[in-house]
Motif scaffolding. Structure first.
Motif, PDB file in Angstrom:
ATOM      1  N   LEU A  12       0.671  -1.247  -0.043  1.00 37.64           N
ATOM      2  CA  LEU A  12      -0.125   0.078  -0.043  1.00 37.64           C
ATOM      3  C   LEU A  12       0.846   1.260   0.071  1.00 37.64           C
ATOM      4  CD1 LEU A  12      -2.785   1.397   0.177  1.00 37.64           C
ATOM      5  CD2 LEU A  12      -2.654   1.226   2.569  1.00 37.64           C
ATOM      6  N   VAL A  13       0.667   2.056  -0.900  1.00 42.52           N
ATOM      7  CA  VAL A  13       1.321   3.398  -1.072  1.00 42.52           C
ATOM      8  C   VAL A  13       0.228   4.561  -0.956  1.00 42.52           C
ATOM      9  CG1 VAL A  13       2.720   5.005  -2.504  1.00 42.52           C
ATOM     10  CG2 VAL A  13       3.151   2.245  -2.395  1.00 42.52           C
ATOM     11  N   ALA A  14       0.305   5.275   0.180  1.00 43.13           N
ATOM     12  CA  ALA A  14      -0.703   6.493   0.115  1.00 43.13           C
ATOM     13  C   ALA A  14      -0.260   7.740   0.574  1.00 43.13           C
ATOM     14  CB  ALA A  14      -1.812   5.918   1.318  1.00 43.13           C
ATOM     15  N   THR A  15      -0.986   8.696   0.011  1.00 43.17           N
ATOM     16  CA  THR A  15      -0.528  10.006   0.507  1.00 43.17           C
ATOM     17  C   THR A  15      -1.754  10.618   0.955  1.00 43.17           C
ATOM     18  OG1 THR A  15       1.300  10.259  -1.206  1.00 43.17           O
ATOM     19  CG2 THR A  15       0.446  12.369  -0.273  1.00 43.17           C
ATOM     20  N   VAL A  16      -1.865  11.270   2.373  1.00 40.05           N
ATOM     21  CA  VAL A  16      -3.011  12.018   2.795  1.00 40.05           C
ATOM     22  C   VAL A  16      -2.708  13.492   2.251  1.00 40.05           C
ATOM     23  CG1 VAL A  16      -4.358  12.907   4.715  1.00 40.05           C
ATOM     24  CG2 VAL A  16      -3.586  10.578   4.599  1.00 40.05           C
ATOM     25  N   THR A  17      -3.368  13.993   1.398  1.00 43.20           N
ATOM     26  CA  THR A  17      -3.369  15.459   0.766  1.00 43.20           C
ATOM     27  C   THR A  17      -3.776  16.412   1.521  1.00 43.20           C
ATOM     28  OG1 THR A  17      -5.214  14.941  -0.781  1.00 43.20           O
ATOM     29  CG2 THR A  17      -2.831  14.372  -1.431  1.00 43.20           C
ATOM     30  N   ASP A  18      -4.978  16.256   2.404  1.00 41.59           N
ATOM     31  CA  ASP A  18      -5.633  17.068   3.108  1.00 41.59           C
ATOM     32  C   ASP A  18      -6.515  16.748   4.077  1.00 41.59           C
ATOM     33  OD1 ASP A  18      -5.976  19.688   4.044  1.00 41.59           O
ATOM     34  OD2 ASP A  18      -6.901  20.570   2.192  1.00 41.59           O
ATOM     35  N   VAL A  19      -6.940  17.438   5.190  1.00 41.91           N
ATOM     36  CA  VAL A  19      -7.681  16.858   6.168  1.00 41.91           C
ATOM     37  C   VAL A  19      -8.682  17.944   6.640  1.00 41.91           C
ATOM     38  CG1 VAL A  19      -8.142  16.013   8.510  1.00 41.91           C
ATOM     39  CG2 VAL A  19      -5.958  15.283   7.085  1.00 41.91           C
ATOM     40  N   HIS A  20      -9.922  17.916   6.473  1.00 39.32           N
ATOM     41  CA  HIS A  20     -10.982  18.795   7.016  1.00 39.32           C
ATOM     42  C   HIS A  20     -11.816  18.487   8.180  1.00 39.32           C
ATOM     43  CE1 HIS A  20     -10.157  20.621   2.994  1.00 39.32           C
ATOM     44  NE2 HIS A  20     -10.195  19.336   2.458  1.00 39.32           N
ATOM     45  N   LEU A  21     -12.387  19.512   9.028  1.00 37.06           N
ATOM     46  CA  LEU A  21     -13.185  19.265   9.919  1.00 37.06           C
ATOM     47  C   LEU A  21     -14.401  20.272   9.371  1.00 37.06           C
ATOM     48  CD1 LEU A  21     -13.616  17.756  12.583  1.00 37.06           C
ATOM     49  CD2 LEU A  21     -12.778  19.705  13.677  1.00 37.06           C
ATOM     50  N   ALA A  22     -15.621  19.598   9.290  1.00 37.71           N
ATOM     51  CA  ALA A  22     -16.770  20.228   8.481  1.00 37.71           C
ATOM     52  C   ALA A  22     -17.981  19.909   9.275  1.00 37.71           C
ATOM     53  CB  ALA A  22     -16.891  20.094   7.136  1.00 37.71           C
ATOM     54  N   ASP A  23     -18.874  20.809   9.238  1.00 40.90           N
ATOM     55  CA  ASP A  23     -20.408  20.643   9.813  1.00 40.90           C
ATOM     56  C   ASP A  23     -21.169  20.213   8.716  1.00 40.90           C
ATOM     57  OD1 ASP A  23     -19.870  22.096  12.221  1.00 40.90           O
ATOM     58  OD2 ASP A  23     -20.291  24.151  11.088  1.00 40.90           O
ATOM     59  N   ARG A  24     -20.724  19.723   7.527  1.00 39.87           N
ATOM     60  CA  ARG A  24     -21.801  19.486   6.344  1.00 39.87           C
ATOM     61  C   ARG A  24     -20.879  18.951   5.067  1.00 39.87           C
ATOM     62  NH1 ARG A  24     -26.811  20.047   4.267  1.00 39.87           N
ATOM     63  NH2 ARG A  24     -27.013  20.064   2.063  1.00 39.87           N
ATOM     64  N   VAL A  25     -21.005  17.862   4.691  1.00 36.51           N
ATOM     65  CA  VAL A  25     -20.414  17.273   3.772  1.00 36.51           C
ATOM     66  C   VAL A  25     -21.196  16.882   2.377  1.00 36.51           C
ATOM     67  CG1 VAL A  25     -18.374  16.154   4.869  1.00 36.51           C
ATOM     68  CG2 VAL A  25     -20.712  14.810   4.337  1.00 36.51           C
ATOM     69  N   ALA A  77     -24.941  15.677   3.932  1.00 36.97           N
ATOM     70  CA  ALA A  77     -25.176  15.333   5.282  1.00 36.97           C
ATOM     71  C   ALA A  77     -24.609  16.440   6.307  1.00 36.97           C
ATOM     72  CB  ALA A  77     -24.744  13.955   5.646  1.00 36.97           C
ATOM     73  N   ASP A  78     -25.299  16.669   7.371  1.00 36.98           N
ATOM     74  CA  ASP A  78     -25.080  17.451   8.479  1.00 36.98           C
ATOM     75  C   ASP A  78     -24.526  16.804   9.636  1.00 36.98           C
ATOM     76  OD1 ASP A  78     -25.811  19.792   6.853  1.00 36.98           O
ATOM     77  OD2 ASP A  78     -27.757  19.839   7.418  1.00 36.98           O
ATOM     78  N   GLY A  79     -23.845  17.436  10.210  1.00 33.55           N
ATOM     79  CA  GLY A  79     -23.106  16.733  11.590  1.00 33.55           C
ATOM     80  C   GLY A  79     -21.779  17.456  11.833  1.00 33.55           C
ATOM     81  N   THR A 105      -9.319   6.480  15.043  1.00 33.95           N
ATOM     82  CA  THR A 105      -9.291   6.138  16.561  1.00 33.95           C
ATOM     83  C   THR A 105      -9.126   7.389  17.523  1.00 33.95           C
ATOM     84  OG1 THR A 105      -8.491   3.950  16.168  1.00 33.95           O
ATOM     85  CG2 THR A 105      -8.461   4.794  18.371  1.00 33.95           C
ATOM     86  N   ILE A 106      -9.843   7.581  18.185  1.00 39.16           N
ATOM     87  CA  ILE A 106      -9.997   8.692  19.082  1.00 39.16           C
ATOM     88  C   ILE A 106     -10.203   8.438  20.660  1.00 39.16           C
ATOM     89  CG2 ILE A 106     -11.111  10.909  19.769  1.00 39.16           C
ATOM     90  CD1 ILE A 106     -12.079  11.180  16.789  1.00 39.16           C
ATOM     91  N   GLY A 107      -9.171   8.304  21.383  1.00 42.04           N
ATOM     92  CA  GLY A 107      -9.257   7.670  22.744  1.00 42.04           C
ATOM     93  C   GLY A 107      -9.276   6.312  22.535  1.00 42.04           C
ATOM     94  N   ASP A 108     -10.637   5.502  23.237  1.00 41.87           N
ATOM     95  CA  ASP A 108     -10.799   4.294  23.093  1.00 41.87           C
ATOM     96  C   ASP A 108     -12.052   4.195  22.210  1.00 41.87           C
ATOM     97  OD1 ASP A 108     -12.860   5.453  24.730  1.00 41.87           O
ATOM     98  OD2 ASP A 108     -12.585   3.915  26.363  1.00 41.87           O
ATOM     99  N   ARG A 109     -12.565   4.904  21.533  1.00 43.42           N
ATOM    100  CA  ARG A 109     -13.371   4.846  20.294  1.00 43.42           C
ATOM    101  C   ARG A 109     -12.761   4.804  18.970  1.00 43.42           C
ATOM    102  NH1 ARG A 109     -17.939   9.265  21.990  1.00 43.42           N
ATOM    103  NH2 ARG A 109     -16.242  10.603  22.431  1.00 43.42           N
ATOM    104  N   THR A 110     -13.470   3.827  18.181  1.00 46.48           N
ATOM    105  CA  THR A 110     -13.106   3.923  16.751  1.00 46.48           C
ATOM    106  C   THR A 110     -14.479   3.958  15.968  1.00 46.48           C
ATOM    107  OG1 THR A 110     -11.232   2.174  17.552  1.00 46.48           O
ATOM    108  CG2 THR A 110     -12.166   2.365  15.280  1.00 46.48           C
ATOM    109  N   GLU A 132     -18.272  10.459  10.182  1.00 49.52           N
ATOM    110  CA  GLU A 132     -18.965  11.141  11.169  1.00 49.52           C
ATOM    111  C   GLU A 132     -18.507  11.106  12.424  1.00 49.52           C
ATOM    112  OE1 GLU A 132     -23.855  11.991  11.254  1.00 49.52           O
ATOM    113  OE2 GLU A 132     -23.147   9.987  10.412  1.00 49.52           O
ATOM    114  N   LEU A 133     -18.624  12.052  13.222  1.00 48.81           N
ATOM    115  CA  LEU A 133     -18.065  12.156  14.768  1.00 48.81           C
ATOM    116  C   LEU A 133     -19.029  12.552  15.439  1.00 48.81           C
ATOM    117  CD1 LEU A 133     -14.497  13.264  13.924  1.00 48.81           C
ATOM    118  CD2 LEU A 133     -15.186  11.123  14.100  1.00 48.81           C
ATOM    119  N   PRO A 134     -18.803  12.327  16.760  1.00 51.29           N
ATOM    120  CA  PRO A 134     -19.774  12.903  17.989  1.00 51.29           C
ATOM    121  C   PRO A 134     -19.164  14.581  18.147  1.00 51.29           C
ATOM    122  CG  PRO A 134     -18.613  11.293  19.069  1.00 51.29           C
ATOM    123  CD  PRO A 134     -18.379  11.100  17.116  1.00 51.29           C
TER     124      PRO A 134
END
Length: 186
Positions: free
Chosen positions: A50-63, A71-73, A99-104, A132-134
Motif C-alpha cells: 500500500l502506497v498512500a498520501t493524505v493530501t488534506d484533512v478537513h473538519l466540517a459541519d456538512r459534507v 449530510a449535516d453533522g 481512533t479517538i481515545g478508546d473509540r473507533t 461522522e463524529l460526535p
C-alpha cells in the motif's frame, strides 16, 4: 537477625524484578497487532502493498458530493491518493478507521466515498474518506489507520497499515466540504 534482613531484601528484589517483567511483557494480542508505517500530511507513506498520501484533512459541519448527496453533522474528511505497491491481488482498501481515545470510527460508505476503492499497482487513485463524529471529540487527537485486506474475511495484513496522527483541535471547522470524486490522481 541478619538472615531475616537478607530474606526481606531478597523478597523485595524479586518483587521489583517481577514488576519489571510484567511491564516489559507484551499484551496477549501483540502477535496479531499491526506494525504501522507512520504518515504525515502531504508526504507519501508506504507499506508492503500500500502506497498512500493524505493530501488534506478537513473538519466540517456538512459534507456534500458532486452527485447531490449531503449530510449535516460533525465530519472529518480525509483527501488522499493511494495505490498498491506490489500486486493487485486483494486491491480494495478494507481498513479506513479513525481512533479517538478508546473509540473507533469507520469511514462512511455514503456519498462519493473512497471506501473499498479498487487500487492499481503503481498508479494512484484519489478520493475522500469521511468520518461522522460526535461533537465531543473535536478537541482531541485522532489516529487515522489505512490498510489492505488479508486472506480472511475482514482480516487486515499486519504489515500493510499506515497511520496518521491528526490534532482535531488544530483544524478549523468549515461550514461545508465537497468530497473529492474518486478517480485517477493528478
Amino acid at each position: 537477625m541478619k538472615k531475616h534482613i537478607l530474606i526481606w531484601v531478597a523478597t523485595v528484589a524479586l518483587l521489583v524484578c517481577a514488576w519489571g517483567v510484567s511491564k516489559a511483557t507484551l499484551p496477549d494480542d501483540a502477535p496479531n497487532a499491526a506494525f504501522a508505517s507512520v504518515a504525515q500530511i502531504g508526504e507519501q507513506a508506504s507499506t508492503r502493498n500500500l502506497v498512500a498520501t493524505v493530501t488534506d484533512v478537513h473538519l466540517a459541519d456538512r459534507v456534500t458530493d458532486a452527485e447531490g448527496w449531503s449530510a449535516d453533522g460533525t465530519w472529518l474528511v480525509v483527501d488522499l491518493e493511494a495505490a498498491t505497491g506490489v500486486t493487485q491481488d486483494q486491491s480494495g482498501s478494507r481498513l479506513a478507521e479513525l481512533t479517538i481515545g478508546d473509540r473507533t470510527f469507520s469511514a462512511t460508505d455514503r456519498g462519493t466515498s473512497f471506501v473499498d476503492q479498487r487500487l492499481v499497482t503503481g498508479v494512484p487513485r484519489s478520493g475522500s474518506l469521511a468520518f461522522e463524529l460526535p461533537d465531543d471529540v473535536t478537541g482531541d487527537r485522532a489516529t487515522l489507520r489505512l490498510g489492505m485486506p488479508g486472506s480472511g474475511l475482514g482480516e487486515v495484513v499486519r504489515d500493510t497499515v499506515i497511520e496518521l496522527s491528526i490534532d482535531l483541535a488544530a483544524l478549523p471547522v468549515e461550514a461545508e466540504v465537497l468530497l473529492d470524486e474518486n478517480g485517477w490522481a493528478r
